[in-house]
Design a protein around this motif. Structure first.
Motif, PDB file in Angstrom:
ATOM      1  N   GLY A 137       0.837  -1.269  -0.177  1.00 47.84           N
ATOM      2  CA  GLY A 137       0.018   0.032   0.096  1.00 47.84           C
ATOM      3  C   GLY A 137       0.918   1.246   0.042  1.00 47.84           C
ATOM      4  O   GLY A 137       2.255   1.437  -0.259  1.00 47.84           O
ATOM      5  N   GLU A 138       0.327   2.214   0.449  1.00 47.12           N
ATOM      6  CA  GLU A 138       0.799   3.657   0.256  1.00 47.12           C
ATOM      7  C   GLU A 138       1.614   3.804   1.779  1.00 47.12           C
ATOM      8  O   GLU A 138       2.838   4.067   1.586  1.00 47.12           O
ATOM      9  CB  GLU A 138      -0.022   4.895   0.063  1.00 47.12           C
ATOM     10  CG  GLU A 138       0.453   5.929  -0.128  1.00 47.12           C
ATOM     11  CD  GLU A 138      -0.364   7.192  -0.656  1.00 47.12           C
ATOM     12  OE1 GLU A 138      -1.296   6.724  -1.380  1.00 47.12           O
ATOM     13  OE2 GLU A 138      -0.487   8.268   0.256  1.00 47.12           O
ATOM     14  N   ALA A 139       0.607   4.223   2.663  1.00 47.60           N
ATOM     15  CA  ALA A 139       1.668   4.933   3.974  1.00 47.60           C
ATOM     16  C   ALA A 139       0.558   4.577   5.162  1.00 47.60           C
ATOM     17  O   ALA A 139      -0.683   4.415   4.872  1.00 47.60           O
ATOM     18  CB  ALA A 139       1.832   6.094   3.867  1.00 47.60           C
ATOM     19  N   PRO A 140       1.148   4.304   6.279  1.00 48.42           N
ATOM     20  CA  PRO A 140       0.146   4.253   7.463  1.00 48.42           C
ATOM     21  C   PRO A 140      -0.666   5.369   7.577  1.00 48.42           C
ATOM     22  O   PRO A 140      -0.276   6.448   7.457  1.00 48.42           O
ATOM     23  CB  PRO A 140       1.125   4.246   8.529  1.00 48.42           C
ATOM     24  CG  PRO A 140       2.537   3.898   8.140  1.00 48.42           C
ATOM     25  CD  PRO A 140       2.516   4.387   6.506  1.00 48.42           C
ATOM     26  N   GLY A 141      -2.257   5.111   8.251  1.00 45.27           N
ATOM     27  CA  GLY A 141      -2.546   6.160   8.393  1.00 45.27           C
ATOM     28  C   GLY A 141      -2.867   6.180  10.106  1.00 45.27           C
ATOM     29  O   GLY A 141      -1.718   5.759  10.659  1.00 45.27           O
ATOM     30  N   GLU A 144      -3.009   2.749  11.704  1.00 40.72           N
ATOM     31  CA  GLU A 144      -1.965   2.029  11.403  1.00 40.72           C
ATOM     32  C   GLU A 144      -0.849   2.429  12.362  1.00 40.72           C
ATOM     33  O   GLU A 144       0.130   1.919  12.903  1.00 40.72           O
ATOM     34  CB  GLU A 144      -1.332   2.060  10.030  1.00 40.72           C
ATOM     35  CG  GLU A 144      -2.281   1.116   9.127  1.00 40.72           C
ATOM     36  CD  GLU A 144      -3.758   1.940   9.052  1.00 40.72           C
ATOM     37  OE1 GLU A 144      -3.830   3.011   9.038  1.00 40.72           O
ATOM     38  OE2 GLU A 144      -4.563   1.253   8.464  1.00 40.72           O
ATOM     39  N   PRO A 150       0.280  -2.300   9.104  1.00 41.47           N
ATOM     40  CA  PRO A 150      -0.398  -1.784   8.077  1.00 41.47           C
ATOM     41  C   PRO A 150      -1.708  -2.254   7.685  1.00 41.47           C
ATOM     42  O   PRO A 150      -2.130  -3.326   8.306  1.00 41.47           O
ATOM     43  CB  PRO A 150       0.542  -2.285   6.932  1.00 41.47           C
ATOM     44  CG  PRO A 150       1.103  -3.448   7.385  1.00 41.47           C
ATOM     45  CD  PRO A 150       1.410  -3.202   8.939  1.00 41.47           C
ATOM     46  N   PHE A 151      -2.650  -1.526   7.313  1.00 38.10           N
ATOM     47  CA  PHE A 151      -3.872  -1.765   7.190  1.00 38.10           C
ATOM     48  C   PHE A 151      -4.845  -2.384   8.176  1.00 38.10           C
ATOM     49  O   PHE A 151      -5.498  -3.616   7.982  1.00 38.10           O
ATOM     50  CB  PHE A 151      -4.099  -2.680   5.691  1.00 38.10           C
ATOM     51  CG  PHE A 151      -3.706  -1.870   4.282  1.00 38.10           C
ATOM     52  CD1 PHE A 151      -4.684  -1.172   3.898  1.00 38.10           C
ATOM     53  CD2 PHE A 151      -2.509  -2.226   3.787  1.00 38.10           C
ATOM     54  CE1 PHE A 151      -4.527  -0.520   2.747  1.00 38.10           C
ATOM     55  CE2 PHE A 151      -2.247  -1.369   2.711  1.00 38.10           C
ATOM     56  CZ  PHE A 151      -3.333  -0.535   1.966  1.00 38.10           C
ATOM     57  N   ASN A 178       3.753  -1.384   3.295  1.00 38.08           N
ATOM     58  CA  ASN A 178       3.607  -0.099   2.507  1.00 38.08           C
ATOM     59  C   ASN A 178       4.825   0.452   1.782  1.00 38.08           C
ATOM     60  O   ASN A 178       5.960   0.110   2.160  1.00 38.08           O
ATOM     61  CB  ASN A 178       3.081   0.905   3.586  1.00 38.08           C
ATOM     62  CG  ASN A 178       1.595   0.844   4.071  1.00 38.08           C
ATOM     63  OD1 ASN A 178       0.894   0.577   3.096  1.00 38.08           O
ATOM     64  ND2 ASN A 178       1.281   0.760   5.322  1.00 38.08           N
ATOM     65  N   HIS A 258      -7.008   1.288  -4.575  1.00 41.79           N
ATOM     66  CA  HIS A 258      -6.825   1.294  -3.158  1.00 41.79           C
ATOM     67  C   HIS A 258      -8.316   1.360  -2.384  1.00 41.79           C
ATOM     68  O   HIS A 258      -9.179   2.104  -2.666  1.00 41.79           O
ATOM     69  CB  HIS A 258      -6.013   2.636  -2.607  1.00 41.79           C
ATOM     70  CG  HIS A 258      -5.440   2.527  -1.229  1.00 41.79           C
ATOM     71  ND1 HIS A 258      -6.434   2.710   0.065  1.00 41.79           N
ATOM     72  CD2 HIS A 258      -4.351   2.642  -0.744  1.00 41.79           C
ATOM     73  CE1 HIS A 258      -5.638   2.704   0.933  1.00 41.79           C
ATOM     74  NE2 HIS A 258      -4.293   2.740   0.559  1.00 41.79           N
TER      75      HIS A 258
HETATM   76  N1  URA Z   1      -3.687   2.963   3.429  1.00 46.96           N
HETATM   77  C1  URA Z   1      -2.304   2.368   3.067  1.00 46.96           C
HETATM   78  O1  URA Z   1      -1.914   2.639   1.987  1.00 46.96           O
HETATM   79  N2  URA Z   1      -1.678   1.741   4.265  1.00 46.96           N
HETATM   80  C2  URA Z   1      -2.024   1.469   5.203  1.00 46.96           C
HETATM   81  O2  URA Z   1      -1.352   0.753   5.869  1.00 46.96           O
HETATM   82  C3  URA Z   1      -3.500   1.828   5.488  1.00 46.96           C
HETATM   83  C4  URA Z   1      -3.871   2.849   4.896  1.00 46.96           C
END
Ligand code: URA
Length: 289
Positions: A137-141, A144, A150-151, A178, A258
């Motif tokens: 994925g992209e990045a933690p929110g 996370e 992650p996710f 991510n 996503h």
């Molecule tokens: N969106 C992401 O791309 N990664 C995450 O871990 C959570 C949300």
């Protein structure tokens, strides 16, 4: 009559301001001390006429922000130079990792990405290391960042449902990471420089996890790892081959939407479903070869 302090008008105003901040994605305190933005900022005064004082006050070594009282750096903005150096350090460090545990340790000790300063946790991975399919994925929110995995928030729940629909489960046969291991403040879009610093780590992560199939979740992940300029609408559902910086066998790679985007645009779930079916068909073929 005793009024409940919760009902005081100032409280209502404060609650409205907080809720406005939350809607705008401002959900983390960055400074140790709260700043009361409801107070007027000190007005900049014209320069005083300088007279030679008998005992001039010593100049403050580090000028401070009048509101936050944090030291203000007098250096000009350093552009991306330190980040370019950090990216080169990241490449060397990442390549030195011989397995996933070593990579995680190196990443946790890496100080070259400013996102780490505002993040609560380094979010490395979740699921089954060595699984046949790896999702990036992209990045933690915020969730996370809090949990260090992650996710795990709302998008994560939808991702789990998407995986389950084609027989994947992070506890058994899926591995998740991510592009960025640190949450950008307020979930803002990561800058190209931040992505460049973290890229060597995720590249090495994929090399060491060595999945049979790589799935890129969302536009940032797809564009970054495929090194393409097209957006996710054009990239999704197509097969590419991903090869890491160390060479090695190319990994069949597919991108899809996503889950956060699917939550906002449910009409696109039909296309995401097509991508998942394409992925599953290739997976079945790979496992039968
Ligand atoms: N969106 C992401 O791309 N990664 C995450 O871990 C959570 C949300």
């Amino acid at each position: 009559m005793n009024r409940d302090p919760e009902d005081a008008p100032e409280r209502a105003v404060a609650r409205a301001v907080l809720s406005w901040y939350l809607d705008a994605g401002v959900d983390e305190a960055i400074l140790a001390e709260a700043v009361d933005r409801t107070q007027p900022r000190p007005v900049a005064r014209p320069p005083a006429v300088v007279t030679r004082a008998a005992n001039p006050a010593p100049a403050e070594a580090h000028p401070r922000d009048p509101i936050s009282r944090q030291p203000i750096s007098m250096e000009p903005p350093a552009a991306d130079t330190p980040l370019i150096e950090a990216a080169s350090a990241a490449r060397k460090l990442a390549l030195a990792a011989r397995d996933l545990d070593e990579l995680e340790e190196i990443l946790r000790g890496f100080e070259g990405c400013p996102l780490k300063v505002t993040a609560t946790n380094t979010v490395f991975a979740d699921g089954t290391p060595g699984a046949p399919v790896m999702f990036v994925g992209e990045a933690p929110g915020a969730d996370e960042d809090r949990e260090g995995k992650p996710f795990v928030g709302v998008s994560g729940r939808l991702l789990d449902q998407m995986l389950a629909s084609i027989g994947f489960d992070r506890a058994k046969n899926a591995y998740i990471a991510n592009i960025l291991p640190w949450r950008p403040p307020g979930n803002r879009q990561p800058t190209p420089a931040e992505v460049a610093v973290c890229l060597p780590f995720v590249q090495r992560h994929i090399e060491l996890a060595a999945p049979k199939i790589l799935v890129l979740i969302g536009g940032t992940s797809a564009k970054t790892l495929l090194d393409r300029r097209e957006g996710i609408m054009r990239l999704r559902g197509r097969w590419f081959e991903w090869t890491g910086p160390s060479g090695g066998a190319p990994i069949p790679t597919i991108s899809t939407y996503h889950p956060a985007f699917l939550l906002r645009s449910p009409a696109q779930k039909a296309n995401a479903w097509k991508d998942l079916v394409t992925l599953k068909q290739r997976y079945i073929k790979l496992c039968s070869d």
